[in-house]
Design a protein around this motif. Structure first.
Motif, PDB file in Angstrom:
ATOM      1  N   ASP A  68       0.513  -1.092   0.325  1.00  0.00           N
ATOM      2  CA  ASP A  68       0.047   0.230  -0.185  1.00  0.00           C
ATOM      3  C   ASP A  68       0.520   1.009  -0.366  1.00  0.00           C
ATOM      4  OD1 ASP A  68      -2.428  -1.546   0.268  1.00  0.00           O
ATOM      5  OD2 ASP A  68      -2.136  -1.843   2.210  1.00  0.00           O
ATOM      6  N   CYS A  70       0.824   5.564  -0.240  1.00  0.00           N
ATOM      7  CA  CYS A  70       0.538   6.906   0.222  1.00  0.00           C
ATOM      8  C   CYS A  70       0.771   7.795  -0.570  1.00  0.00           C
ATOM      9  CB  CYS A  70       0.217   6.772   1.807  1.00  0.00           C
ATOM     10  SG  CYS A  70      -1.017   8.416   2.168  1.00  0.00           S
ATOM     11  N   TYR A  77       0.958  12.374  -8.432  1.00  0.00           N
ATOM     12  CA  TYR A  77       0.236  11.485  -9.394  1.00  0.00           C
ATOM     13  C   TYR A  77       0.964  10.088 -10.763  1.00  0.00           C
ATOM     14  CZ  TYR A  77      -3.165   8.228 -11.463  1.00  0.00           C
ATOM     15  OH  TYR A  77      -3.570   7.519 -12.214  1.00  0.00           O
ATOM     16  N   TYR A  95      -4.998   2.045  -8.219  1.00  0.00           N
ATOM     17  CA  TYR A  95      -5.426   3.379  -7.483  1.00  0.00           C
ATOM     18  C   TYR A  95      -6.663   3.000  -7.098  1.00  0.00           C
ATOM     19  CZ  TYR A  95      -5.831   8.310  -7.127  1.00  0.00           C
ATOM     20  OH  TYR A  95      -6.015   9.920  -6.783  1.00  0.00           O
ATOM     21  N   GLN A  96      -6.834   3.594  -5.418  1.00  0.00           N
ATOM     22  CA  GLN A  96      -7.557   3.178  -4.984  1.00  0.00           C
ATOM     23  C   GLN A  96      -8.428   4.226  -4.108  1.00  0.00           C
ATOM     24  OE1 GLN A  96      -6.233  -0.313  -2.864  1.00  0.00           O
ATOM     25  NE2 GLN A  96      -5.445   0.683  -1.153  1.00  0.00           N
ATOM     26  N   THR A  97      -8.988   4.001  -3.799  1.00  0.00           N
ATOM     27  CA  THR A  97      -9.816   5.429  -2.529  1.00  0.00           C
ATOM     28  C   THR A  97      -9.488   4.703  -1.337  1.00  0.00           C
ATOM     29  OG1 THR A  97     -11.834   3.846  -2.057  1.00  0.00           O
ATOM     30  CG2 THR A  97     -11.727   6.186  -3.819  1.00  0.00           C
ATOM     31  N   GLY A  98      -9.458   5.650   0.210  1.00  0.00           N
ATOM     32  CA  GLY A  98      -9.014   5.195   1.544  1.00  0.00           C
ATOM     33  C   GLY A  98      -7.755   5.930   1.569  1.00  0.00           C
ATOM     34  N   GLU A  99      -7.576   4.822   2.468  1.00  0.00           N
ATOM     35  CA  GLU A  99      -5.890   5.787   3.370  1.00  0.00           C
ATOM     36  C   GLU A  99      -4.956   5.865   3.326  1.00  0.00           C
ATOM     37  OE1 GLU A  99      -2.822   4.734   7.519  1.00  0.00           O
ATOM     38  OE2 GLU A  99      -5.033   4.006   7.213  1.00  0.00           O
ATOM     39  N   ASP A 101      -3.277   5.234  -1.888  1.00  0.00           N
ATOM     40  CA  ASP A 101      -3.662   5.776  -2.599  1.00  0.00           C
ATOM     41  C   ASP A 101      -3.375   4.802  -3.310  1.00  0.00           C
ATOM     42  OD1 ASP A 101      -4.041   8.200  -2.123  1.00  0.00           O
ATOM     43  OD2 ASP A 101      -1.527   9.025  -1.695  1.00  0.00           O
TER      44      ASP A 101
END
Length: 145
Positions: A68, A70, A77, A95-99, A101
């Motif tokens: 993971d 961030c 990006y 590429y994702q949502t949540g704590e 990136d």
């Protein structure tokens, strides 16, 4: 796309080297219709290409990790995406949502190989934090239809 197209895709998913006549026999559609449908799916981008599956363990790549990542700021990006594309041991990037990136799938031959990728990722200026998980066993990995 209809049920026949899905059936053709399922045949090709099992074995992308199947001939149109083999697919024709399996799904009960004429060879010419199978060829026409495959060409249409290629032209519209449904079928993006044909590939092989590789047993990574037999290639010596026994270490799989999910990392993971961030970023400090969205401005990083594009640079990070390019870094991922240029790093050969990163097999997938989401590429994702949540704590975090991004989540990266890293495949390598050893913990030393993983450490090398880890240093590349952590060394990128825009990375704020990472969390790495070692995969013990892959339960399921396939392309969904």
């Amino acid at each position: 796309m209809d049920n026949m197209d899905i059936r053709i895709l399922k045949c090709l998913k099992k074995n992308a080297r199947l001939t149109a006549s083999s697919i024709s026999e399996e799904i009960g559609l004429s060879v010419s219709a199978v060829i026409e449908r495959i060409k249409k799916m290629e032209n519209t981008g449904v079928i993006m290409g044909y590939t092989i599956e590789i047993d990574q363990n037999k290639m010596g790549n026994t270490m799989v990790a999910l990392m993971d990542v961030c970023l400090k700021h969205p401005d990083y990006y594009d640079g990070f995406v390019q870094l991922v594309r240029d790093t050969k041991n990163i097999e997938a990037c989401y590429y994702q949502t949540g704590e975090f990136d991004f989540v990266l799938k890293i495949v390598t031959d050893s913990t030393d190989g993983l450490d090398s990728v880890y240093k590349v990722i952590k060394g990128f200026e825009g990375v704020a934090s990472t969390e790495t998980h070692i995969v013990l066993r892959t339960i399921k990995e396939e392309t969904a239809l």
